[in-house]
Design a protein around this motif. Structure first.
Motif, PDB file in Angstrom:
ATOM      1  N   LEU A   1       1.004  -1.001  -0.052  1.00  0.00           N
ATOM      2  CA  LEU A   1       0.328   0.132   0.037  1.00  0.00           C
ATOM      3  C   LEU A   1       0.785   1.408  -0.487  1.00  0.00           C
ATOM      4  N   TYR A   2       1.795   1.332   0.879  1.00  0.00           N
ATOM      5  CA  TYR A   2       2.737   2.628   0.716  1.00  0.00           C
ATOM      6  C   TYR A   2       3.446   2.690  -0.501  1.00  0.00           C
ATOM      7  N   SER A   3       4.423   1.235  -0.805  1.00  0.00           N
ATOM      8  CA  SER A   3       4.870   1.570  -2.184  1.00  0.00           C
ATOM      9  C   SER A   3       3.925   2.063  -2.972  1.00  0.00           C
ATOM     10  N   LEU A   4       2.935   1.848  -3.574  1.00  0.00           N
ATOM     11  CA  LEU A   4       1.626   1.767  -4.204  1.00  0.00           C
ATOM     12  C   LEU A   4       1.066   3.145  -4.322  1.00  0.00           C
ATOM     13  N   SER A   5       1.387   4.140  -3.106  1.00  0.00           N
ATOM     14  CA  SER A   5       0.812   5.345  -3.050  1.00  0.00           C
ATOM     15  C   SER A   5       1.638   6.262  -3.476  1.00  0.00           C
ATOM     16  N   LYS A   6       3.110   5.707  -3.404  1.00  0.00           N
ATOM     17  CA  LYS A   6       3.915   6.802  -3.703  1.00  0.00           C
ATOM     18  C   LYS A   6       4.577   6.695  -5.270  1.00  0.00           C
TER      19      LYS A   6
END
Length: 99
Positions: free
Chosen positions: A51-56
Protein backbone atom coordinates in the motif's frame (compact mmCIF):
# COMPACT_ATOMS: atom_id res chain seq x y z
CA UNK A 1 22.44 23.89 -23.28
CA UNK A 2 23.07 23.25 -19.57
CA UNK A 3 19.42 23.93 -18.73
CA UNK A 4 18.27 21.36 -21.27
CA UNK A 5 20.47 18.67 -19.73
CA UNK A 6 19.44 19.50 -16.19
CA UNK A 7 15.72 19.29 -17.06
CA UNK A 8 16.38 16.03 -18.88
CA UNK A 9 18.22 14.54 -15.89
CA UNK A 10 15.50 15.65 -13.50
CA UNK A 11 12.89 13.97 -15.70
CA UNK A 12 14.95 10.79 -15.87
CA UNK A 13 15.43 10.72 -12.09
CA UNK A 14 11.69 11.24 -11.57
CA UNK A 15 10.90 8.40 -13.98
CA UNK A 16 13.43 6.05 -12.35
CA UNK A 17 12.02 6.80 -8.88
CA UNK A 18 8.49 6.04 -10.05
CA UNK A 19 9.62 2.80 -11.67
CA UNK A 20 11.42 1.76 -8.49
CA UNK A 21 8.26 2.41 -6.44
CA UNK A 22 6.30 0.34 -8.96
CA UNK A 23 8.86 -2.46 -8.75
CA UNK A 24 8.70 -2.41 -4.96
CA UNK A 25 4.90 -2.56 -5.04
CA UNK A 26 4.93 -5.53 -7.43
CA UNK A 27 7.49 -7.40 -5.32
CA UNK A 28 5.59 -6.74 -2.09
CA UNK A 29 2.34 -7.82 -3.75
CA UNK A 30 3.92 -11.07 -4.88
CA UNK A 31 5.28 -11.69 -1.38
CA UNK A 32 1.81 -10.91 -0.02
CA UNK A 33 0.32 -13.58 -2.28
CA UNK A 34 3.01 -16.03 -1.15
CA UNK A 35 2.12 -15.15 2.44
CA UNK A 36 -1.53 -15.89 1.78
CA UNK A 37 -0.71 -19.26 0.21
CA UNK A 38 1.84 -20.27 2.85
CA UNK A 39 0.65 -19.37 6.35
CA UNK A 40 4.19 -19.35 7.78
CA UNK A 41 5.08 -16.17 5.84
CA UNK A 42 3.62 -13.01 7.43
CA UNK A 43 1.14 -11.06 5.30
CA UNK A 44 0.64 -7.76 7.14
CA UNK A 45 4.13 -6.26 6.56
CA UNK A 46 3.90 -7.04 2.87
CA UNK A 47 0.39 -5.57 2.68
CA UNK A 48 1.59 -2.37 4.33
CA UNK A 49 4.65 -2.20 2.06
CA UNK A 50 2.42 -2.77 -0.97
CA UNK A 51 0.00 0.00 0.00
CA UNK A 52 2.81 2.43 0.86
CA UNK A 53 4.79 1.84 -2.32
CA UNK A 54 1.69 1.97 -4.51
CA UNK A 55 0.61 5.24 -2.93
CA UNK A 56 4.10 6.65 -3.59
CA UNK A 57 3.90 5.45 -7.20
CA UNK A 58 0.40 6.75 -7.97
CA UNK A 59 -0.97 10.03 -6.60
CA UNK A 60 -4.43 8.96 -7.72
CA UNK A 61 -4.27 5.79 -5.63
CA UNK A 62 -2.97 7.85 -2.69
CA UNK A 63 -6.02 10.16 -2.87
CA UNK A 64 -8.34 7.15 -3.07
CA UNK A 65 -6.63 5.51 -0.09
CA UNK A 66 -6.99 8.66 2.02
CA UNK A 67 -10.72 8.83 1.25
CA UNK A 68 -11.58 5.24 2.18
CA UNK A 69 -13.81 4.58 5.16
CA UNK A 70 -11.21 2.41 6.89
CA UNK A 71 -8.55 5.13 6.70
CA UNK A 72 -10.93 7.76 8.07
CA UNK A 73 -11.92 5.40 10.91
CA UNK A 74 -8.27 4.69 11.76
CA UNK A 75 -7.45 8.40 11.66
CA UNK A 76 -10.31 9.16 14.04
CA UNK A 77 -9.26 6.32 16.32
CA UNK A 78 -5.67 7.59 16.43
CA UNK A 79 -6.86 11.12 17.23
CA UNK A 80 -8.99 9.80 20.11
CA UNK A 81 -6.03 7.84 21.47
CA UNK A 82 -3.83 10.94 21.31
CA UNK A 83 -6.44 12.91 23.24
CA UNK A 84 -6.59 10.19 25.89
CA UNK A 85 -2.81 10.25 26.14
CA UNK A 86 -2.80 14.05 26.58
CA UNK A 87 -5.39 13.81 29.35
CA UNK A 88 -3.36 11.08 31.05
CA UNK A 89 -0.19 13.17 30.83
CA UNK A 90 -2.00 16.18 32.36
CA UNK A 91 -3.21 14.04 35.26
CA UNK A 92 0.27 12.62 35.73
CA UNK A 93 1.86 16.08 35.79
CA UNK A 94 -0.74 17.30 38.32
CA UNK A 95 -0.06 14.34 40.56
CA UNK A 96 3.71 15.04 40.41
CA UNK A 97 3.05 18.63 41.43
CA UNK A 98 1.01 17.47 44.44
CA UNK A 99 3.82 15.20 45.59
Amino acid sequence: MFLYYSIFYIAVIFLVRRLLWLLMSVISFLLLVVGIVFPIVPQVPFLLAFLYSLSKFSPRFHKWLLNTRVYRWLKGFMNKEKEKEKIGMKRLSKSKVKL
